[in-house]
Design a protein around this motif. Structure first.
Motif, mmCIF file in Angstrom:
data_model
loop_
_atom_site.group_PDB
_atom_site.id
_atom_site.type_symbol
_atom_site.label_atom_id
_atom_site.label_comp_id
_atom_site.label_asym_id
_atom_site.label_seq_id
_atom_site.Cartn_x
_atom_site.Cartn_y
_atom_site.Cartn_z
ATOM 1 N N GLN A 1 0.835 -1.213 0.000
ATOM 2 C CA GLN A 1 0.000 0.000 0.000
ATOM 3 C C GLN A 1 0.860 1.250 0.000
ATOM 4 O OE1 GLN A 1 -2.650 -0.377 3.303
ATOM 5 N NE2 GLN A 1 -4.171 -1.615 2.159
ATOM 6 N N TYR B 1 2.107 1.580 -3.405
ATOM 7 C CA TYR B 1 0.986 1.976 -4.260
ATOM 8 C C TYR B 1 0.707 3.473 -4.114
ATOM 9 C CZ TYR B 1 -3.779 2.497 -5.933
ATOM 10 O OH TYR B 1 -4.905 2.941 -6.581
ATOM 11 N N GLY B 2 0.866 3.983 -2.894
ATOM 12 C CA GLY B 2 0.653 5.413 -2.691
ATOM 13 C C GLY B 2 1.643 6.244 -3.478
ATOM 14 N N GLU B 3 2.922 5.793 -3.480
ATOM 15 C CA GLU B 3 3.929 6.541 -4.225
ATOM 16 C C GLU B 3 3.639 6.472 -5.716
ATOM 17 O OE1 GLU B 3 7.594 4.832 -3.098
ATOM 18 O OE2 GLU B 3 7.561 5.647 -1.034
ATOM 19 N N GLN C 1 0.794 5.980 -7.064
ATOM 20 C CA GLN C 1 -0.427 6.737 -7.333
ATOM 21 C C GLN C 1 -0.105 8.215 -7.517
ATOM 22 O OE1 GLN C 1 -3.396 5.468 -7.790
ATOM 23 N NE2 GLN C 1 -4.468 7.427 -8.022
ATOM 24 N N LYS C 2 0.807 8.724 -6.683
ATOM 25 C CA LYS C 2 1.204 10.131 -6.812
ATOM 26 C C LYS C 2 1.884 10.368 -8.158
ATOM 27 C CE LYS C 2 1.726 11.015 -1.868
ATOM 28 N NZ LYS C 2 2.668 11.372 -0.782
ATOM 29 N N TYR D 1 1.528 8.569 -10.831
ATOM 30 C CA TYR D 1 0.507 8.420 -11.868
ATOM 31 C C TYR D 1 -0.315 9.698 -12.005
ATOM 32 C CZ TYR D 1 -3.786 6.859 -14.110
ATOM 33 O OH TYR D 1 -4.882 6.762 -14.936
ATOM 34 N N GLU D 2 -0.694 10.254 -10.880
ATOM 35 C CA GLU D 2 -1.479 11.493 -10.925
ATOM 36 C C GLU D 2 -0.677 12.620 -11.553
ATOM 37 O OE1 GLU D 2 -2.639 12.222 -6.939
ATOM 38 O OE2 GLU D 2 -4.229 10.679 -6.914
#
Length: 417
Positions: A345, A348-350, A352-353, A355-356
């Motif tokens: 997770q 995934y957070g990194e 996700q950042k 990706y955004e």
């Protein structure tokens, strides 16, 4: 000719204005006190007449003083003519006193005996004449006055009261004569105001009395009406009581009949209940016997079930121990996998950042590309419009040239003709 009124009977008490004068007249006055009173009275007379300026007022006060002296003389006359009187006075004086006393006694007897009025008036006239003669005789002989004071040590109460009253009248007359016209007018005005207030108060009292009488009449009428209502209610109450008594008697009769019927029904029910109790007792005995047998059977079943339950509990404990061990193994695996999940997770957070961020850059690039395409499209449209305008202008220009050429040719033809 003035009508002569009868004199009051001798010995009749005269009303006084003040309680002090009445109290003093009730007691006896001795000779020394009478001499002091005469001296004081003469001094008062001089003080009363000395301050009056009007001659008529002085004459009025002199008349009152003369009357007061005559009253004093009559009060000092002895009650009866005895040896002492005959020794101290001469025969003329004794005869005058005796005649006066006889007339007084006669007048008193006539008044008390209710004699004819004419006889009373005649006797009263003689008494007045005798009184004037006696007063004149003693006032002309001052020495006789001293003997009278010495002879009679006490005065009758009615004489003392009359003298006090006469003295009071003299003082009041003096005050009235001394008052000036302006003061008298002011007093009269004040008296008029008081009389007006008294009349107003009397009218108010009269009106209040009328209202009170009216209220009393209304009250009497209301009381009569209420008494009539009470009488009628009493009669109705008496009728209601009579009806209640009759109703009570009927109810008692019906209740007694019903009670007898219910008593008979109760006796029948009692017999039926006794039979029912007997039958129920037998059924109870049979039921108890049957229940005891069933209880023995159920006890056996209970023992069997308890044994089975104990076996099941033992088996449950074993299964629970196995399940607990299995649960602990699963918990350890869960904790390990949970740690891995937390790590994933975080990664995934990194991602996700990132990706955004990439998506934001793509969005901005897309917007720029769309803006450029829109601008290029706009420029293309503008160029197309310009070309169309140019072509239209060029076409119109050529058409204008053609028209002008035709017109020139037509003019040449016209000239050749």
């Amino acid at each position: 000719m003035n009508t002569l009124l009868p004199l009051p009977p001798i010995g009749t008490p005269v009303a006084t204005r003040h309680a002090a004068a009445g109290a003093r007249s009730a007691s006896t006055i001795h000779g020394s006190e009478m001499s002091n009173i005469s001296v004081v009275g003469s001094a008062i007379d001089e003080s009363l007449t000395g301050k009056l300026i009007n001659v008529e007022a002085q004459r009025i006060m002199s008349v009152l003083q003369e009357a007061q002296k005559k009253v004093a003389v009559i009060g000092l006359l002895p009650d009866e003519v005895d040896r002492r009187v005959a020794t101290m006075f001469n025969s003329d004086t004794v005869a005058l006193i005796g005649e006066h006393k006889l007339l007084e006694t006669k007048y008193k007897t006539l008044v008390e005996g209710r004699a004819p009025e004419s006889e009373i008036k005649e006797t009263a006239k003689l008494v007045r004449t005798s009184t004037r003669a006696v007063c004149r005789h003693f006032l002309q002989n001052p020495a006789f006055m001293g003997k009278l004071r010495y002879l009679k040590s006490t005065k009758q109460a009615n004489h003392v009261q009359f003298e006090n009253l006469l003295q009071e009248v003299k003082v009041l007359v003096y005050e009235r004569l001394k008052t000036s016209v302006e003061e008298e007018k002011a007093k009269q005005d004040q008296l008029s105001v008081i009389i007006a207030k008294e009349q107003k108060t009397s009218n108010e009292v009269r009106l209040l009395k009328e209202e009170l009488d009216k209220a009393k009449r209304e009250r009497t009428t209301e009381v009569s009406k209420r008494n009539e209502i009470i009488r009628r209610l009493k009669e109705e109450l008496r009728d209601i009581k009579q009806q209640a008594e009759d109703t009570t008697k009927r109810l008692e009769s019906r209740s007694k009949q019903k009670e007898d019927q219910e008593l008979q029904i109760a006796k029948d029910k009692e017999l039926a209940m006794k039979d029912e109790i007997k039958r129920s007792t037998e059924e109870l005995r049979d039921t108890v016997k049957k229940n005891r047998e069933e209880e023995a059977i159920l006890r056996k079943k209970k023992f069997k079930v308890e044994s089975e339950v104990e076996n099941w509990i033992h088996k449950y404990d074993q299964d629970m121990d196995e399940k607990q061990a299995e649960l602990e193994d699963i918990t350890a695996i869960y904790n390990e996998e949970k740690a891995q999940l937390d790590e994933l997770q975080a990664r995934y957070g990194e991602l996700q950042k990132e990706y955004e961020k990439i998506m934001e850059e793509r969005r901005i690039a897309q917007e720029e590309r769309i803006a450029q395409e829109k601008k290029l499209r706009h420029m293309h449209e503008c160029a197309t419009k310009i070309q169309a305008l140019y072509r239209g202008w060029k076409f119109r220009k050529e058409m204008a040239k053609k028209k002008s050429g035709k017109a020139t040719a037509q003019k040449g033809k016209k000239k050749g003709k």
